[in-house]
Design a protein around this motif. Structure first.
Motif, mmCIF file in Angstrom:
data_model
loop_
_atom_site.group_PDB
_atom_site.id
_atom_site.type_symbol
_atom_site.label_atom_id
_atom_site.label_comp_id
_atom_site.label_asym_id
_atom_site.label_seq_id
_atom_site.Cartn_x
_atom_site.Cartn_y
_atom_site.Cartn_z
ATOM 1 N N ASN A 1 -10.156 28.168 21.646
ATOM 2 C CA ASN A 1 -9.270 28.483 22.771
ATOM 3 C C ASN A 1 -7.969 29.124 22.324
ATOM 4 O O ASN A 1 -7.218 29.639 23.152
ATOM 5 N N GLU A 2 -7.668 29.082 21.042
ATOM 6 C CA GLU A 2 -6.450 29.705 20.523
ATOM 7 C C GLU A 2 -6.741 30.970 19.716
ATOM 8 O O GLU A 2 -5.869 31.805 19.523
ATOM 9 N N SER A 3 -7.968 31.087 19.214
ATOM 10 C CA SER A 3 -8.315 32.208 18.334
ATOM 11 C C SER A 3 -9.373 33.090 18.989
ATOM 12 O O SER A 3 -10.490 32.628 19.264
ATOM 13 N N ARG A 4 -9.026 34.345 19.206
ATOM 14 C CA ARG A 4 -10.009 35.278 19.761
ATOM 15 C C ARG A 4 -11.180 35.470 18.801
ATOM 16 O O ARG A 4 -12.315 35.660 19.231
ATOM 17 N N VAL A 5 -10.892 35.406 17.502
ATOM 18 C CA VAL A 5 -11.940 35.590 16.504
ATOM 19 C C VAL A 5 -12.958 34.452 16.580
ATOM 20 O O VAL A 5 -14.175 34.672 16.642
ATOM 21 N N ALA B 1 -13.467 32.392 19.063
ATOM 22 C CA ALA B 1 -14.156 32.457 20.354
ATOM 23 C C ALA B 1 -15.279 33.486 20.315
ATOM 24 O O ALA B 1 -16.388 33.259 20.835
ATOM 25 N N ALA B 2 -15.005 34.637 19.684
ATOM 26 C CA ALA B 2 -16.020 35.683 19.581
ATOM 27 C C ALA B 2 -17.189 35.227 18.715
ATOM 28 O O ALA B 2 -18.359 35.529 18.999
ATOM 29 N N ARG C 1 -19.274 32.809 20.752
ATOM 30 C CA ARG C 1 -20.004 33.554 21.778
ATOM 31 C C ARG C 1 -21.181 34.307 21.149
ATOM 32 O O ARG C 1 -22.298 34.309 21.687
#
Length: 583
Positions: A503-507, A509-510, A513
């Motif tokens: 929830n804090e890191s786009r990396v 999260a990607a 996913r």
């Protein structure tokens, strides 16, 4: 002295190389019928697994019995490697219709006794094993290593004990070194055992040439040497010897078909006569710990045992004693952590996690004791009881709830290699009246990386029976995609390190996913580990493919009794016999 007396009344530790469970039963029956000596037999299914045990010095055995009808050329090469890697363990071969030419060839590379299969009688087999052990022990006590002409482990032990007494009497400093040749197995595998033997001989000569004539150099393992330096003026003198050995060994070794450069790792223990707990066992353990530290530093390194390591060693010795007591007192249990549906919150199953419930009431996590438990060979003693209880418990929960609950368990590589363990596991599943698909075995990427080739056979056999497999800590290794292709798991468990910061890191999260979409595309389940907050659960629900979650948000690891009493979904299912949502 008879072998039975030399073994001081304990069971004979026999490694049996045989492919079929029925052959193992035959061998055990023969040995039980033949003699009053007790045999503790450990089965290994193939030469590759046995070769790995010898190379990694993971085997504790008095003798090895290879039960091979007609050894192929490849099997003969492997047998030779095993005999070379563990020269102190007698290797016997039981085969069909041996001829004189074969017998001479097998003897030339280390087979100590030949047991013809035709008309084999119980006393013939038992006597051959005991005679080989007695001869090996006698030779070890009396002589030198045939390959390098250096003293054997038994001679080394005797000289170490005498030197320690002289050190106390003269108040003189000593040093013990353990030397391991880095990557020696590759020399044998690539260039053959003739080159490997010649290489070992030359390395032994170079080590011997670096020390004084009154110092002892011994070959104590396949590619392991030991040095005893007496009357050392100061500790730095031992370090100088270590540096001298590294330089001497680093010079190219020119052989008939190759020019090789060796690298060694050296563990050093300074033996001070004023040390209160100093004895031969302490010296060995201290130098082994230092050797491990040297290997951690890289090749051509040495490390000296320190006071910090001393505290760790004393702690390790105490842990070993406590573990033995804990096994006898039945203190090892499974705790169960729930796994639930991401979308519905329905309880789907549990992961069984090993815990040590000490008599003091302390609950110890496996990180603190599992390596020592496996090193002491105690896992086999507790595994059957633990798995029987866990599978019976799962069967009861499935019956009471009417829900198809499942259970995940973690197995070590040693367990997965052992066909006997797989047979036991399948038997326990049947005894609990469970479908094999109710059990999922979790395999970490680290185990897959180190032991992939060895475990594939048992892995495939369990899958054929319906047992499911999961790759744990997925995405944390170097070859995640390779393992997906190699093992084709039913489940991947997305590592908690990605979930914690998604929830804090786009990396991160990607990454989560991408793993979930990939799992969905492959038609396998994905479980998110370490889910601790509602925000993480909300984010996972927005992703396709994350079928289940596991973590403190939905339940901590609990004992079976606490789970039934306190865990709301299961408690209500047991009461109402119908699935409920998590609240």
């Amino acid at each position: 002295m008879p072998a039975k007396s030399m073994l001081r009344g304990r069971p004979v530790r026999l490694i049996v190389l045989c492919r079929g469970a029925h052959e193992m039963l035959l061998i055990k029956d023969l040995l039980m019928e033949a003699t009053e000596v007790r045999f503790d037999c450990q089965r290994v299914e193939d030469l590759t697994a046995l070769d790995t045990m010898m190379s990694e010095r993971a085997a504790r055995a008095d003798a090895i019995l290879a039960w091979i009808a007609q050894p192929s050329a490849e099997e003969e090469i492997a047998l030779r490697h095993i005999a070379s890697a563990a020269p102190h363990i007698p290797l016997l071969l039981s085969t069909e219709f041996p001829n004189a030419e074969s017998a001479v060839r097998w003897a030339s590379f280390g087979i100590q006794d030949l047991v013809p299969r035709d008309g084999l009688r119980p006393e013939t087999l038992a006597n051959a094993i005991m005679f080989a052990i007695a001869r090996s022990l006698r030779n070890a006590r009396a002589g030198h290593d045939e390959l390098t002409a250096l003293p054997t482990r038994a001679i080394w032990q005797d000289r170490l004990s005498h030197a320690l007494r002289r050190s106390r009497r003269n108040n003189s400093l000593m040093a013990m070194m353990v030397i391991d040749i880095d990557d020696f197995k590759q020399v044998n595998d690539v260039l053959g055992h003739d080159i490997g033997d010649a290489f070992l001989i030359e390395i032994g000569h170079r080590i011997r040439a670096t020390v004084r004539s009154r110092d002892t150099v011994a070959r104590i393992g396949g590619d392991e040497f030991a040095i005893l330096l007496e009357d050392v003026p100061f500790a730095e003198a031992a370090l100088r010897v270590a540096r001298k050995i590294i330089r001497a060994v680093a010079e190219p070794v020119v052989l008939a078909r190759a020019s090789l450069k060796a690298a060694v790792s050296i563990g050093i223990a300074i033996l001070d006569p004023d040390q209160p707990n100093l004895d031969a066992d302490w010296a060995h353990q201290a130098s082994d710990i230092a050797l491990y530290d040297a290997k951690r530093l890289g090749k051509n390194q040495y490390s000296v045992f320190t006071a910090d390591m001393d505290r760790a060693l004393l702690s390790s010795l105490q842990l070993d004693s406590d573990l033995l007591d804990g096994v006898e007192a039945d203190e090892f249990v499974f705790y169960y952590q729930p796994m639930v549906s991401t979308d519905t919150g329905h309880l789907e199953g549990f992961e069984a996690l090993l815990r040590w419930e000490r008599a003091s009431g302390e609950i110890v996590a496996p990180d603190e004791f599992l390596p020592a438990l496996e090193r002491l060979g105690l896992m086999d003693r507790i595994s059957r009881t633990l798995f029987a209880r866990a599978l019976d418990q799962l069967g009861n929960w499935r019956t009471l709830t009417g829900a198809p609950l499942s259970m995940h368990v973690n197995l070590s590589a040693t367990q997965l290699i052992d066909q006997h363990f797989s047979d036991m596991l399948l038997g326990l599943i049947a005894h609990a009246d469970l479908p094999p698909s109710a059990l999922t075995i979790e395999l970490t990427e680290t185990v897959a990386f180190r032991y992939g080739a060895l475990i594939e056979g048992e892995f495939a056999r369990l899958r054929r029976h319906g047992v499911r497999f999961a790759i744990d800590d997925f995405g944390t290794g170097y070859n995640s995609m390779t393992y997906l292709k190699q093992f084709q798991p039913d489940v991947v468990k997305i590592d908690r390190s990605f979930i914690a910061t998604m929830n804090e890191s786009r990396v991160d999260a990607a990454i989560v996913r991408a793993q979930s979409v990939m799992a969905e595309s492959l038609g396998i389940d994905a479980i998110a580990e370490g889910v601790e907050t509602a925000e993480q659960l909300d984010a996972l629900r927005l992703m396709r493919g994350v079928n289940f979650i596991q973590g403190y948000l939905t339940g901590r690891p609990m004992s079976a009794a606490d789970l039934e009493r306190d865990y709301i979904p299961l408690r209500e299912m047991l009461h109402d016999r119908r699935p409920q949502m998590i609240r």
